[in-house]
Design a protein around this motif. Structure first.
Motif, PDB file in Angstrom:
ATOM      1  N   ARG A  70       0.789  -0.978  -0.484  1.00 32.26           N
ATOM      2  CA  ARG A  70       0.024   0.143  -0.436  1.00 32.26           C
ATOM      3  C   ARG A  70       0.895   1.499   0.074  1.00 32.26           C
ATOM      4  O   ARG A  70       1.840   1.289   0.636  1.00 32.26           O
ATOM      5  CB  ARG A  70      -0.600  -0.293   0.861  1.00 32.26           C
ATOM      6  CG  ARG A  70      -1.758   0.856   1.138  1.00 32.26           C
ATOM      7  CD  ARG A  70      -1.904   1.838   2.513  1.00 32.26           C
ATOM      8  NE  ARG A  70      -3.603   2.676   2.697  1.00 32.26           N
ATOM      9  CZ  ARG A  70      -3.551   3.573   3.680  1.00 32.26           C
ATOM     10  NH1 ARG A  70      -3.097   3.565   4.054  1.00 32.26           N
ATOM     11  NH2 ARG A  70      -4.239   4.422   3.253  1.00 32.26           N
ATOM     12  N   PHE A  88      -5.246   4.732   9.663  1.00 33.21           N
ATOM     13  CA  PHE A  88      -5.599   5.123   8.154  1.00 33.21           C
ATOM     14  C   PHE A  88      -3.918   5.344   7.362  1.00 33.21           C
ATOM     15  O   PHE A  88      -3.485   5.320   6.104  1.00 33.21           O
ATOM     16  CB  PHE A  88      -6.352   5.957   7.428  1.00 33.21           C
ATOM     17  CG  PHE A  88      -7.445   5.667   6.484  1.00 33.21           C
ATOM     18  CD1 PHE A  88      -7.802   5.088   5.625  1.00 33.21           C
ATOM     19  CD2 PHE A  88      -6.911   6.917   6.409  1.00 33.21           C
ATOM     20  CE1 PHE A  88      -8.527   4.893   4.106  1.00 33.21           C
ATOM     21  CE2 PHE A  88      -7.139   7.218   3.819  1.00 33.21           C
ATOM     22  CZ  PHE A  88      -7.799   5.925   3.636  1.00 33.21           C
ATOM     23  N   HIS A 101      -3.532  -1.783  15.099  1.00 32.59           N
ATOM     24  CA  HIS A 101      -4.258  -2.599  14.507  1.00 32.59           C
ATOM     25  C   HIS A 101      -3.944  -3.767  14.932  1.00 32.59           C
ATOM     26  O   HIS A 101      -5.585  -4.808  15.226  1.00 32.59           O
ATOM     27  CB  HIS A 101      -3.302  -3.165  13.249  1.00 32.59           C
ATOM     28  CG  HIS A 101      -3.800  -4.104  12.342  1.00 32.59           C
ATOM     29  ND1 HIS A 101      -5.193  -3.962  11.289  1.00 32.59           N
ATOM     30  CD2 HIS A 101      -4.036  -5.685  12.048  1.00 32.59           C
ATOM     31  CE1 HIS A 101      -5.539  -5.240  10.822  1.00 32.59           C
ATOM     32  NE2 HIS A 101      -4.385  -6.213  11.185  1.00 32.59           N
ATOM     33  N   THR A 263      -9.311   9.703  13.145  1.00 36.96           N
ATOM     34  CA  THR A 263      -9.091   8.502  12.037  1.00 36.96           C
ATOM     35  C   THR A 263     -11.269   8.101  11.621  1.00 36.96           C
ATOM     36  O   THR A 263     -11.379   7.756  10.965  1.00 36.96           O
ATOM     37  CB  THR A 263      -8.581   7.325  12.043  1.00 36.96           C
ATOM     38  OG1 THR A 263      -6.946   7.840  12.175  1.00 36.96           O
ATOM     39  CG2 THR A 263      -7.917   6.059  10.937  1.00 36.96           C
ATOM     40  N   PHE A 264     -11.111   7.289  12.834  1.00 40.92           N
ATOM     41  CA  PHE A 264     -12.758   7.043  12.915  1.00 40.92           C
ATOM     42  C   PHE A 264     -13.247   7.863  12.375  1.00 40.92           C
ATOM     43  O   PHE A 264     -14.498   7.600  11.706  1.00 40.92           O
ATOM     44  CB  PHE A 264     -13.192   6.579  14.523  1.00 40.92           C
ATOM     45  CG  PHE A 264     -12.510   4.810  14.982  1.00 40.92           C
ATOM     46  CD1 PHE A 264     -11.606   4.374  13.716  1.00 40.92           C
ATOM     47  CD2 PHE A 264     -10.980   4.784  16.233  1.00 40.92           C
ATOM     48  CE1 PHE A 264     -11.285   3.009  13.521  1.00 40.92           C
ATOM     49  CE2 PHE A 264     -11.073   3.575  15.912  1.00 40.92           C
ATOM     50  CZ  PHE A 264     -10.575   2.742  15.412  1.00 40.92           C
ATOM     51  N   SER A 272     -19.466   4.854   4.946  1.00 46.32           N
ATOM     52  CA  SER A 272     -20.378   5.037   5.228  1.00 46.32           C
ATOM     53  C   SER A 272     -21.995   5.801   4.322  1.00 46.32           C
ATOM     54  O   SER A 272     -22.716   5.257   4.191  1.00 46.32           O
ATOM     55  CB  SER A 272     -20.661   4.362   6.837  1.00 46.32           C
ATOM     56  OG  SER A 272     -19.956   3.338   6.798  1.00 46.32           O
ATOM     57  N   VAL A 275     -22.937   5.288   0.805  1.00 40.27           N
ATOM     58  CA  VAL A 275     -22.988   4.675   0.213  1.00 40.27           C
ATOM     59  C   VAL A 275     -24.235   4.360   0.686  1.00 40.27           C
ATOM     60  O   VAL A 275     -25.063   3.782  -0.375  1.00 40.27           O
ATOM     61  CB  VAL A 275     -22.126   3.408   1.279  1.00 40.27           C
ATOM     62  CG1 VAL A 275     -23.163   1.027   0.573  1.00 40.27           C
ATOM     63  CG2 VAL A 275     -21.482   2.721   1.181  1.00 40.27           C
ATOM     64  N   ALA A 331     -15.133   5.266  -1.623  1.00 37.17           N
ATOM     65  CA  ALA A 331     -13.514   5.046  -1.966  1.00 37.17           C
ATOM     66  C   ALA A 331     -13.103   5.140  -3.236  1.00 37.17           C
ATOM     67  O   ALA A 331     -12.903   3.721  -3.346  1.00 37.17           O
ATOM     68  CB  ALA A 331     -12.749   4.574  -0.447  1.00 37.17           C
ATOM     69  N   PRO A 395     -14.083  -2.901  -2.984  1.00 40.26           N
ATOM     70  CA  PRO A 395     -14.642  -1.335  -2.668  1.00 40.26           C
ATOM     71  C   PRO A 395     -13.794  -0.765  -1.122  1.00 40.26           C
ATOM     72  O   PRO A 395     -13.537  -0.402  -0.753  1.00 40.26           O
ATOM     73  CB  PRO A 395     -15.712  -2.075  -2.366  1.00 40.26           C
ATOM     74  CG  PRO A 395     -16.540  -3.509  -2.441  1.00 40.26           C
ATOM     75  CD  PRO A 395     -15.188  -4.104  -3.151  1.00 40.26           C
ATOM     76  N   PHE A 408     -18.498  -3.475  10.781  1.00 38.83           N
ATOM     77  CA  PHE A 408     -19.523  -2.748  11.075  1.00 38.83           C
ATOM     78  C   PHE A 408     -19.796  -2.243   9.685  1.00 38.83           C
ATOM     79  O   PHE A 408     -20.931  -1.507  10.166  1.00 38.83           O
ATOM     80  CB  PHE A 408     -17.495  -1.980  11.495  1.00 38.83           C
ATOM     81  CG  PHE A 408     -18.713  -0.354  12.358  1.00 38.83           C
ATOM     82  CD1 PHE A 408     -18.367  -0.590  14.024  1.00 38.83           C
ATOM     83  CD2 PHE A 408     -18.950   0.537  11.874  1.00 38.83           C
ATOM     84  CE1 PHE A 408     -18.968   0.022  14.783  1.00 38.83           C
ATOM     85  CE2 PHE A 408     -19.311   1.622  12.968  1.00 38.83           C
ATOM     86  CZ  PHE A 408     -18.970   2.069  14.306  1.00 38.83           C
TER      87      PHE A 408
HETATM   88  C1  HEM Z   1      -9.300   1.706   4.632  1.00 37.69           C
HETATM   89  C2  HEM Z   1     -13.203   1.210   2.436  1.00 37.69           C
HETATM   90  C3  HEM Z   1     -16.203   2.494   6.572  1.00 37.69           C
HETATM   91  C4  HEM Z   1     -11.732   2.196   9.290  1.00 37.69           C
HETATM   92  C5  HEM Z   1      -9.370   1.720   3.987  1.00 37.69           C
HETATM   93  C6  HEM Z   1      -9.504   1.346   2.627  1.00 37.69           C
HETATM   94  C7  HEM Z   1     -10.421   1.284   1.756  1.00 37.69           C
HETATM   95  C8  HEM Z   1     -11.273   1.717   3.036  1.00 37.69           C
HETATM   96  C9  HEM Z   1     -10.652   1.367   0.186  1.00 37.69           C
HETATM   97  C10 HEM Z   1      -7.876   1.220   2.074  1.00 37.69           C
HETATM   98  C11 HEM Z   1      -7.279   2.528   1.684  1.00 37.69           C
HETATM   99  C12 HEM Z   1      -6.382   2.329   1.125  1.00 37.69           C
HETATM  100  O1  HEM Z   1      -5.335   1.108   1.019  1.00 37.69           O
HETATM  101  O2  HEM Z   1      -6.106   3.284   0.760  1.00 37.69           O
HETATM  102  C13 HEM Z   1     -14.387   1.897   3.094  1.00 37.69           C
HETATM  103  C14 HEM Z   1     -16.117   1.601   3.039  1.00 37.69           C
HETATM  104  C15 HEM Z   1     -16.312   1.805   3.959  1.00 37.69           C
HETATM  105  C16 HEM Z   1     -15.836   2.071   5.096  1.00 37.69           C
HETATM  106  C17 HEM Z   1     -15.853   1.940   1.296  1.00 37.69           C
HETATM  107  C18 HEM Z   1     -17.617   1.860   3.599  1.00 37.69           C
HETATM  108  C19 HEM Z   1     -18.215   1.856   3.499  1.00 37.69           C
HETATM  109  C20 HEM Z   1     -14.981   2.526   7.650  1.00 37.69           C
HETATM  110  C21 HEM Z   1     -15.694   2.649   8.906  1.00 37.69           C
HETATM  111  C22 HEM Z   1     -14.367   2.609   9.712  1.00 37.69           C
HETATM  112  C23 HEM Z   1     -13.325   1.906   8.690  1.00 37.69           C
HETATM  113  C24 HEM Z   1     -16.972   2.193   9.111  1.00 37.69           C
HETATM  114  C25 HEM Z   1     -14.205   2.669  11.083  1.00 37.69           C
HETATM  115  C26 HEM Z   1     -15.413   1.779  12.197  1.00 37.69           C
HETATM  116  C27 HEM Z   1     -10.654   2.142   8.067  1.00 37.69           C
HETATM  117  C28 HEM Z   1      -9.802   2.524   8.856  1.00 37.69           C
HETATM  118  C29 HEM Z   1      -8.643   2.278   7.701  1.00 37.69           C
HETATM  119  C30 HEM Z   1      -9.940   2.051   6.562  1.00 37.69           C
HETATM  120  C31 HEM Z   1      -9.290   2.779  10.024  1.00 37.69           C
HETATM  121  C32 HEM Z   1      -7.351   1.917   7.414  1.00 37.69           C
HETATM  122  C33 HEM Z   1      -7.330   0.788   7.908  1.00 37.69           C
HETATM  123  C34 HEM Z   1      -5.563   0.305   8.152  1.00 37.69           C
HETATM  124  O3  HEM Z   1      -4.492   1.006   7.373  1.00 37.69           O
HETATM  125  O4  HEM Z   1      -4.588  -0.298   9.038  1.00 37.69           O
HETATM  126  N1  HEM Z   1     -11.305   1.723   4.348  1.00 37.69           N
HETATM  127  N2  HEM Z   1     -14.276   1.596   4.887  1.00 37.69           N
HETATM  128  N3  HEM Z   1     -13.567   2.562   7.621  1.00 37.69           N
HETATM  129  N4  HEM Z   1     -10.743   1.908   7.062  1.00 37.69           N
HETATM  130 FE1  HEM Z   1     -12.252   1.548   5.966  1.00 37.69          FE
END
Ligand code: HEM
Length: 455
Positions: A70, A88, A101, A263-264, A272, A275, A331, A395, A408
């Motif tokens: 990444r 993130f 993590h 971040t959250f 969300s 969506v 995203a 996605p 979630f």
């Molecule tokens: C990472 C999509 C909902 C927390 C990501 C990534 C995508 C994504 C594509 C990776 C980004 C990358 O590679 O640069 C989505 C979509 C969501 C959603 C489409 C809803 C439908 C959520 C929710 C939370 C969340 C509800 C927290 C409650 C995170 C976090 C990361 C992340 C913390 C980073 C993970 C890491 O790198 O360790 N999300 N997300 N996301 N998302 Fe989501």
């Protein structure tokens, strides 16, 4: 590396393909260009080479974690000014990523959703009351209201906080600041520092002020919890304050905890909410889909009182969500960087070079069939999905750094959609045509609907 890829024809000296860059709609523009130039094309932006991939063969190659990893791409890197080393925006090599993590992943498994289910139900009930009170003739601001819902849910689950989104007329200060920061970052992503210091000076200063104030507001919340540790009821903040990484014994610093909360709020709210808004747009136009959602709901949950166990049985609602995320992955893409010299579809890439995966286009690739631009939840029926789904549908990103909030998001979105459709008949605005706004994430611009209470 030496490679010749299709690119826009009007290439300028020094400036490159800048005429082809649309900063406010950069993902949709990448999708249109992918439709013109193919599954791998490039742009030269002020001397920087940007490669866009959107076919299953190319995506399979760059998702290989042994060869690619990444990359925190430009717009996301700027998000570090807000969320620092939060999950993130942490770099792969940052030790605080692994610690956070390890501490947080157990709180995001499918079975952990049992703990948040009641909160999701209760907050959805607030949205339903809010729309009921507005009455059947009011035009509802759908993206704003779905944002209120997801904000209330993540606020409660992450740190036991209500922003009173359904009571106050104006959004909470923290939310105003966060949305303004995201807008700024989205616009300034490919800008030049000299431009930011002059033409956009006021916006840049506002951004600095927003960053400092937002951090301060969250620091206050964390500090209050340290003083009154009984307030938390086992939310994510409690978990972060009280748990060590089982493998290393390491704990999270105060700054890191604040960064996780920001971040959250950033990653878990707009996504969300987007969506939900896209799904409601489609549902308002598809009474046939709504009817099927209702009969499934009646079969799974005759009392109307949705239990944790019921949510996984709402298979059709889940397909509606999957199909919404296919057409409008909120995203809209992610970045990957080569860990070694390699090839993608025959073209050489050197270690350190990077690509952007255009999810908007991958999710409409010809392998989805010739109705790829249509909303059709049945395409996610078992036995009907494309054989190469794993490389056609991403996605939530890929690999180690994929979305931690996936379960979630599914749980809250399925709960909300099922409950909304059960409670209301939705009416579209006949003059509306879908226009998609990009503020890092996507949402339907100015979508408004009427909702008439059924039961
Ligand atoms: C990472 C999509 C909902 C927390 C990501 C990534 C995508 C994504 C594509 C990776 C980004 C990358 O590679 O640069 C989505 C979509 C969501 C959603 C489409 C809803 C439908 C959520 C929710 C939370 C969340 C509800 C927290 C409650 C995170 C976090 C990361 C992340 C913390 C980073 C993970 C890491 O790198 O360790 N999300 N997300 N996301 N998302 Fe989501």
């Amino acid at each position: 590396a030496d490679r010749v890829l299709p690119h826009p024809p009007r290439r300028l000296p020094l400036l490159g393909d800048i005429l082809d860059l649309h900063v406010t709609e950069s993902s949709q523009w990448a999708m249109r260009d992918a439709q013109r130039y193919g599954t791998m094309f490039e742009r030269n932006v002020l001397g920087t080479r940007v490669t866009y991939v959107s076919g299953p063969e190319e995506v399979a190659a760059v998702n290989d974690e042994a060869v690619w990893t990444r990359l925190l791409g430009v717009p996301l890197r700027d998000l570090r000014s807000v969320a620092g080393d939060g999950l993130f925006t942490a770099h792969n090599s940052e030790p605080s990523w692994a610690t956070a993590h390890a501490i947080l992943a157990p709180a995001f498994t499918q079975s952990s959703m049992r703990r948040y289910h009641e909160s999701m139900i209760a907050k959805t009930a607030l949205l339903i009351d809010y729309w009921t009170a507005a009455g059947p003739d009011a035009w509802l601001n759908i993206p704003a209201d779905t944002n209120k819902l997801t904000l209330e849910i993540i606020g409660d689950v992450a740190f036991g906080h209500s922003f009173q989104s359904f009571d106050e007329v104006a959004p909470h200060e923290l939310i105003v600041r966060i949305s303004r920061m995201l807008k700024y970052i989205n616009r300034a992503a490919y800008s030049h520092p000299a431009l930011e210091a002059t033409v956009f000076r006021r916006a840049r200063n506002q951004h600095r002020d927003d960053t400092a104030e937002a951090r301060g507001l969250v620091d206050d919340i964390v500090r209050a919890r340290r003083v009154d540790s009984t307030a938390g009821r086992g939310d994510l903040l409690d978990l972060m304050l009280s748990t060590a990484d089982p493998a290393t014994g390491k704990r999270l610093s105060n700054d890191n905890i604040r960064n996780q909360i920001l971040t959250f709020l950033v990653a878990g709210q707009e996504t969300s909410a987007g969506v939900l808004a896209f799904a409601l747009h489609f549902l308002s136009l598809r009474p046939d889909v709504v009817e099927r959602m209702r009969s499934e709901f009646a079969a799974v949950c005759p009392t109307g009182d949705l239990q944790f166990e019921d949510v996984g049985r709402l298979r059709y609602v889940r397909r509606v969500v999957d199909e919404t995320l296919r057409l409008w992955p909120v995203a809209p893409g992610y970045f990957r960087k080569a860990r070694q010299n390699t090839r993608v579809a025959g073209h050489p890439f050197e270690k350190g070079e990077w690509v952007f995966v255009v999810l908007l286009q991958l999710h409409r690739h010809a392998d989805w069939g010739d109705n790829g631009h249509e909303f059709d939840p049945d395409r996610f029926e078992r036995g009907r999905v494309p054989h190469n789904l794993a490389h056609l549908y991403k996605p939530f990103g890929t690999g180690m750094r994929a979305c931690i909030g996936r379960q979630f998001a599914y749980h809250e979105i399925v709960v909300a959609l099922a409950s909304i459709v059960w409670a209301f008949d939705l009416k579209p605005d006949p003059s509306y045509t879908l226009q998609v706004e990009e503020t890092i994430t996507l949402k339907p611009l100015a979508l408004r609907l009427k909702a008439k209470r059924k039961r």
